[in-house]
Structure formats: structure tokens, C-alpha cells
Write a protein that holds these residues in place. Structure first.
Motif, mmCIF file in Angstrom:
data_model
loop_
_atom_site.group_PDB
_atom_site.id
_atom_site.type_symbol
_atom_site.label_atom_id
_atom_site.label_comp_id
_atom_site.label_asym_id
_atom_site.label_seq_id
_atom_site.Cartn_x
_atom_site.Cartn_y
_atom_site.Cartn_z
ATOM 1 N N LYS A 29 -11.561 -5.618 -1.755
ATOM 2 C CA LYS A 29 -12.063 -5.768 -0.362
ATOM 3 C C LYS A 29 -12.730 -4.358 -0.220
ATOM 4 O O LYS A 29 -12.031 -3.381 -0.643
ATOM 5 N N PRO A 30 -13.749 -4.092 0.684
ATOM 6 C CA PRO A 30 -14.271 -2.593 0.918
ATOM 7 C C PRO A 30 -13.082 -1.977 1.768
ATOM 8 O O PRO A 30 -12.169 -2.750 2.518
ATOM 9 N N GLU A 31 -13.288 -0.737 1.949
ATOM 10 C CA GLU A 31 -12.190 0.043 2.453
ATOM 11 C C GLU A 31 -12.121 -0.231 3.967
ATOM 12 O O GLU A 31 -10.870 -0.238 4.326
ATOM 13 N N ALA A 32 -13.112 -0.821 4.481
ATOM 14 C CA ALA A 32 -12.712 -1.155 6.079
ATOM 15 C C ALA A 32 -11.942 -2.260 6.408
ATOM 16 O O ALA A 32 -11.557 -2.458 7.598
ATOM 17 N N GLU A 33 -11.892 -2.996 5.220
ATOM 18 C CA GLU A 33 -11.030 -4.265 5.488
ATOM 19 C C GLU A 33 -9.678 -4.255 5.056
ATOM 20 O O GLU A 33 -9.044 -5.361 4.896
ATOM 21 N N ARG A 34 -9.241 -3.151 4.493
ATOM 22 C CA ARG A 34 -7.938 -2.821 3.681
ATOM 23 C C ARG A 34 -6.771 -2.572 4.696
ATOM 24 O O ARG A 34 -5.752 -3.119 4.246
ATOM 25 N N THR A 35 -7.025 -2.051 5.607
ATOM 26 C CA THR A 35 -5.919 -1.439 6.441
ATOM 27 C C THR A 35 -5.131 -2.794 7.185
ATOM 28 O O THR A 35 -5.523 -3.644 7.629
ATOM 29 N N GLY A 36 -3.884 -2.682 6.903
ATOM 30 C CA GLY A 36 -2.771 -3.628 7.498
ATOM 31 C C GLY A 36 -2.570 -4.716 6.479
ATOM 32 O O GLY A 36 -1.796 -5.753 6.843
#
Length: 215
Positions: free
Chosen positions: A14-21
Motif C-alpha cells: 500500500k502507498p504510505e498514505a494508506e498504511r496508518t492504523g
């Protein structure tokens, strides 16, 4: 002198923006392979996970290795712990943005995955080992097996009894260690040799869904 964080070559699903949580699943490839090798599994894994495939540190032949093979004269448990300590150094830089960390290793990568668990078991949600083994640690304090035993983390171990690559002594040790220390799900697959098939991948998806996502 400031410490530098070890930064391996990593491929992300996943791109970095979609990884949190999201829950993190880290993939460790086998001997003479590379970080792209296991990314083909991603479509068969639960979509909730962010998957990160890590390249082993030592260039060798057509690919990379985590440490020398156990029967080679330059093998040592210290070389295993050095590689795993580096993995943890990288993990410490990324794990806080994820809801949990699980690890999956194929062949020698299973030795890495189980060693990652054995160093800091309270931080690993689940382990998947495919056609691989665990390292006989010879009492090395890096391997906190007593803590593993107290937690009994879930471990999926899939293999073919006819696998000609992983020797009988490795299988025997891994079986004894796993039975004593983890909550073991062990499945045998006929006809896959030293490989992975669709049925096994479906079982891995079920295991991660149930044990990590609690679904």
C-alpha cells in the motif's frame, strides 16, 4: 556519534498514505531470493493488512541470504541474531503507525520470522511459517523463549512431508520447539514440495483473519 537506523530494501503493498492504523504483515523471503519473491501472495491475503516484503542483507548468487546455511562452516547463531536485530531496528521505525505486527517467512525466511518473534514476542501478533524451520538457539539470550512460552502466540506452520530442502533435523527441532512454545496450527500439504499452493494460501488467509483481525 548518533545511531543510524538500519534501512533494508522494502516493497510495500500500500502507498504510505494508506498504511496508518492498518495491521502490518512483514514477509521474509528464502535463501538466494529477494523481496519481490513473496509479493505474489498479497492478492490471497486479507486486504486489511499492509504487507511489507524485506530484502535479506547479504547478496549471494542470484539473490540474497539472511545468514549462511546451517551446515556451512561460517554459520553462527550470532549471524542470525545480527540479521534479526537489524530487522527489529527497521521494525521499530515503522511499527507504531500500525495496529499490530505479524510476520510470515518462507523457507529460511521462517527462521527469520520465528527469530523475530523469539526476540520480542510481546510485540508480534501472529507468525506464519511456510516450508521452513526455527533456529536451535543453544541458549542464546537473544531468544526469549521463556517469554514466548508464557504468551503462546499463534503460529501457522505449513509444509509438505516430502519437502527435500528442509532436512529432518530442522523439522524435528522446529516441531519440538513449536509444540512447547506456541499455539501451533500445523498443516501438511501433499504434492507442494518446497513450495506454496492455493490451498495453503487460503489457510493462511483464514489464520490471519481469525487470529489477528478477530473476524
Amino acid at each position: 556519534m548518533t545511531e543510524t537506523t538500519y534501512k533494508p530494501v522494502v516493497v510495500w503493498s500500500k502507498p504510505e498514505a494508506e498504511r496508518t492504523g492498518t495491521p502490518l504483515l512483514v514477509l521474509f523471503h528464502g535463501y538466494l531470493s529477494n523481496e519481490q519473491d513473496l509479493m505474489g501472495l498479497v492478492p490471497g491475503l486479507p486486504e486489511e493488512f499492509t504487507v511489507a516484503a524485506v530484502r535479506a542483507p547479504v547478496a549471494l548468487g542470484p539473490g540474497y541470504t539472511w545468514f549462511p546455511l546451517m551446515h556451512e562452516p561460517d554459520f553462527s547463531v550470532e549471524k542470525v541474531t545480527r540479521a534479526v536485530a537489524d530487522v527489529w531496528s527497521w521494525l521499530d521505525s515503522v511499527k507504531d503507525q500500525h495496529s499490530s505486527v505479524s510476520v510470515l517467512g518462507f523457507s529460511m525466511g521462517m527462521a527469520v520470522a520465528t527469530s523475530v518473534l523469539r526476540h520480542r514476542p510481546e510485540e508480534i501478533a501472529a507468525v506464519v511459517g511456510l516450508s521452513g524451520f526455527a533456529i536451535p538457539a543453544a541458549g542464546d539470550p537473544f531468544f526469549n523463549d521463556e517469554a514466548v512460552k508464557a504468551i503462546k502466540p499463534p503460529l501457522f506452520w505449513g509444509r509438505d512431508q516430502a519437502d527435500q530442502v528442509i532436512t529432518a533435523d530442522k523439522v524435528e527441532f522446529t516441531h519440538a520447539w513449536a509444540n512447547e512454545h506456541v499455539d501451533l496450527t500445523k498443516v501438511l500439504y501433499a504434492g507442494i514440495g518446497h513450495g506454496i499452493n492455493a490451498q495453503e494460501l487460503a489457510h493462511v488467509k483464514e489464520f490471519l483473519t481469525y487470529k489477528v483481525l478477530n473476524a
